[in-house]
Design a protein around this motif. Structure first.
Motif, PDB file in Angstrom:
ATOM      1  N   GLU A  93       0.408  -0.957  -0.347  1.00  0.00           N
ATOM      2  CA  GLU A  93      -0.143   0.201  -0.161  1.00  0.00           C
ATOM      3  C   GLU A  93       0.652   1.421   0.056  1.00  0.00           C
ATOM      4  O   GLU A  93       0.717   1.899  -0.541  1.00  0.00           O
ATOM      5  CB  GLU A  93      -1.136  -0.027   1.370  1.00  0.00           C
ATOM      6  CG  GLU A  93      -2.075  -1.267   1.236  1.00  0.00           C
ATOM      7  CD  GLU A  93      -2.854  -0.607   2.530  1.00  0.00           C
ATOM      8  OE1 GLU A  93      -2.726  -0.882   3.369  1.00  0.00           O
ATOM      9  OE2 GLU A  93      -3.903  -1.704   1.958  1.00  0.00           O
ATOM     10  N   GLU A  96      -6.112   8.643   4.292  1.00  0.00           N
ATOM     11  CA  GLU A  96      -5.868   7.662   3.673  1.00  0.00           C
ATOM     12  C   GLU A  96      -6.613   6.349   4.803  1.00  0.00           C
ATOM     13  O   GLU A  96      -5.998   6.936   6.315  1.00  0.00           O
ATOM     14  CB  GLU A  96      -4.266   8.085   4.306  1.00  0.00           C
ATOM     15  CG  GLU A  96      -3.573   6.924   3.171  1.00  0.00           C
ATOM     16  CD  GLU A  96      -3.248   7.133   2.084  1.00  0.00           C
ATOM     17  OE1 GLU A  96      -4.132   5.730   0.966  1.00  0.00           O
ATOM     18  OE2 GLU A  96      -2.921   7.622   1.385  1.00  0.00           O
ATOM     19  N   ARG A 122       0.191   3.872  -3.083  1.00  0.00           N
ATOM     20  CA  ARG A 122       0.506   5.324  -2.442  1.00  0.00           C
ATOM     21  C   ARG A 122       1.417   6.412  -2.825  1.00  0.00           C
ATOM     22  O   ARG A 122       1.350   7.383  -3.622  1.00  0.00           O
ATOM     23  CB  ARG A 122       0.255   5.444  -0.892  1.00  0.00           C
ATOM     24  CG  ARG A 122      -0.345   6.552  -0.113  1.00  0.00           C
ATOM     25  CD  ARG A 122      -1.165   7.015   0.714  1.00  0.00           C
ATOM     26  NE  ARG A 122       0.214   6.007   1.334  1.00  0.00           N
ATOM     27  CZ  ARG A 122       0.296   4.698   2.506  1.00  0.00           C
ATOM     28  NH1 ARG A 122      -1.350   4.119   2.296  1.00  0.00           N
ATOM     29  NH2 ARG A 122       0.969   4.334   3.056  1.00  0.00           N
ATOM     30  N   ALA A 145      -6.396   6.285  -4.908  1.00  0.00           N
ATOM     31  CA  ALA A 145      -5.141   7.088  -3.547  1.00  0.00           C
ATOM     32  C   ALA A 145      -6.271   8.401  -3.145  1.00  0.00           C
ATOM     33  O   ALA A 145      -6.656   8.862  -3.530  1.00  0.00           O
ATOM     34  CB  ALA A 145      -3.964   7.066  -4.238  1.00  0.00           C
ATOM     35  N   VAL A 146      -5.858   8.162  -1.805  1.00  0.00           N
ATOM     36  CA  VAL A 146      -5.890   9.591  -1.441  1.00  0.00           C
ATOM     37  C   VAL A 146      -4.876  10.751  -1.665  1.00  0.00           C
ATOM     38  O   VAL A 146      -4.152  10.342  -0.815  1.00  0.00           O
ATOM     39  CB  VAL A 146      -6.912   9.513   0.148  1.00  0.00           C
ATOM     40  CG1 VAL A 146      -6.543  11.145   1.093  1.00  0.00           C
ATOM     41  CG2 VAL A 146      -7.478   8.615   0.358  1.00  0.00           C
ATOM     42  N   ARG A 147      -5.160  11.827  -1.696  1.00  0.00           N
ATOM     43  CA  ARG A 147      -3.893  12.891  -2.130  1.00  0.00           C
ATOM     44  C   ARG A 147      -5.075  14.367  -1.848  1.00  0.00           C
ATOM     45  O   ARG A 147      -5.771  14.512  -2.542  1.00  0.00           O
ATOM     46  CB  ARG A 147      -3.748  12.989  -3.184  1.00  0.00           C
ATOM     47  CG  ARG A 147      -2.370  14.127  -4.178  1.00  0.00           C
ATOM     48  CD  ARG A 147      -1.505  13.634  -5.255  1.00  0.00           C
ATOM     49  NE  ARG A 147      -1.311  14.837  -5.546  1.00  0.00           N
ATOM     50  CZ  ARG A 147      -0.163  15.513  -5.245  1.00  0.00           C
ATOM     51  NH1 ARG A 147       0.346  13.549  -4.831  1.00  0.00           N
ATOM     52  NH2 ARG A 147       0.310  16.449  -6.048  1.00  0.00           N
TER      53      ARG A 147
END
Length: 379
Positions: A119, A167, A123, A191-193
């Motif tokens: 992960e 996240e 990421r 993904a979280v951004r």
């Protein structure tokens, strides 16, 4: 440790079964609870079982098999009273429940530890893809580990909500779980951004983007829905991913500034706005020239600008415009007359109408009249 055939991998289910049989046999005699050290040993066996490739089903089966064996070896089973039998049965079942919980906890711990590096790598890859400043050769090599061919075309979709995505938060995890359950994870990255949920889909995977949009907007009970989901255009190569991502972000920004009601947005639908804003000085001059006189109206320019916006959304049907604004048709007519008198542009005229609409959109993009327009240099 029991070893299969003397040289093979450790027989974790067999070792677990033997350990559980010892524990539960003692519990059947004493009706005691499992001790902390015994539970930790079970967690360790569950973790080692996962690392050795054993599924949780195999480990649970070993525990339950030991439970049956312990019960069958309970001394004097036929001679005990009903109360003794109930007491012993409760103790054995309680110990079995605790043992299964410990084994499952250890198994899950091993799974999390195994997944965590992947992960983190995924990421980091997504961040580098969206950053666009990493060495392309090295980036392509890393992407191949995830089955991604950067020479192909990719499209990026971005979801935003009231509270920033975090996240590993449940909402983001649910979308990832659903998407990877439906599609090959080599065709997408999630993904979280910067508090946004980002989905990168490869060529021909329009269904992935559609599913991502639906899941983000309607994640299910208990999960916060996205306010909007914007999709950039399809572009090729690593630079294409960055470009599609920036288009999606720009689309979200335009939608927020313009107050667009749509929740699903595509960059190609809003291409006119980058064109309009390419020359900000010219746009500011247009807003000042066309809409500036509205500031002298009672209540300022905003109510009259809202009238123009709603009238355009209503297809220039006065009755519908009045209904949406909560006005009578007569009051609407008065507002339109004021706009014509102050600006010199008549909303009933096609060319004037286009000029007014463009000026209103420009004003919203420039946050006018809340923000002042910079002066145009004197010629």
């Amino acid at each position: 440790m029991t070893v299969a055939n003397g040289t093979g991998p450790p027989d974790i289910p067999g070792e677990l079964a033997g350990h559980c049989l010892t524990l539960l046999t003692d519990v059947s005699r004493t009706a005691r609870l499992l001790r902390r050290a015994e539970l930790e040993r079970l967690r360790d066996l569950g973790e080692r079982g996962a690392e050795a490739g054993h599924g949780l089903r195999d480990l649970v089966g070993a525990c339950l098999g030991a439970t049956r064996a312990a019960w069958q070896t309970f001394p004097g089973l036929t001679a005990v009273t009903a109360n003794e039998l109930r007491r012993t049965g409760d103790a054995v079942l309680a110990a079995t429940q605790a043992a299964l919980g410990a084994v499952a906890e250890g198994h899950e711990r091993a799974q999390r530890m195994a997944v965590r590096p992947e992960e983190a790598n995924r990421r980091e890859l997504v961040n580098d893809l969206l950053h666009g400043r990493t060495d392309l050769g090295r980036l392509a090599e890393r992407a191949e580990r995830f089955g991604l061919r950067l020479a192909a075309g990719y499209t990026v979709a971005v979801a935003v909500t009231d509270e920033p995505y975090l996240e590993g938060a449940p909402a983001a995890h649910r979308v990832l779980r659903e998407l990877t359950g439906r599609y090959d994870d080599r065709t997408l990255l999630l993904a979280v951004r910067d508090g946004r949920l980002v989905c990168i889909a490869s060529d021909g995977e329009q269904a992935v983007l559609t599913a991502f949009t639906e899941l983000a907007l309607r994640p299910g009970p208990g999960y916060p829905p996205a306010l909007r989901v914007a999709t950039g255009r399809r572009h090729g190569g690593t630079g294409g991913i960055v470009r599609s991502y920036e288009e999606a972000l720009a689309t979200l920004e335009y939608a927020e500034r313009l107050g667009l009601p749509a929740k699903r947005l595509r960059a190609e639908e809003l291409l006119v706005f980058p064109v309009l804003m390419r020359d900000r000085a010219a746009m500011a001059d247009l807003v000042r020239t066309v809409l500036g006189p509205l500031t002298s109206a009672r209540g300022g320019a905003r109510p009259l600008m809202e009238t123009l916006t709603v009238q355009a959304e209503a297809g220039y049907v006065n009755a519908e415009t009045a209904r949406r604004l909560g006005l009578s048709v007569r009051a609407l007519g008065y507002r339109l007359e004021r706009i014509r008198d102050l600006t010199g542009y008549d909303p009933a005229d096609a060319l004037h109408r286009y000029t007014l609409e463009t000026a209103v959109m420009g004003a919203r993009l420039l946050d006018w009249p809340d923000q002042p327009l910079w002066p145009v240099p004197a010629t």
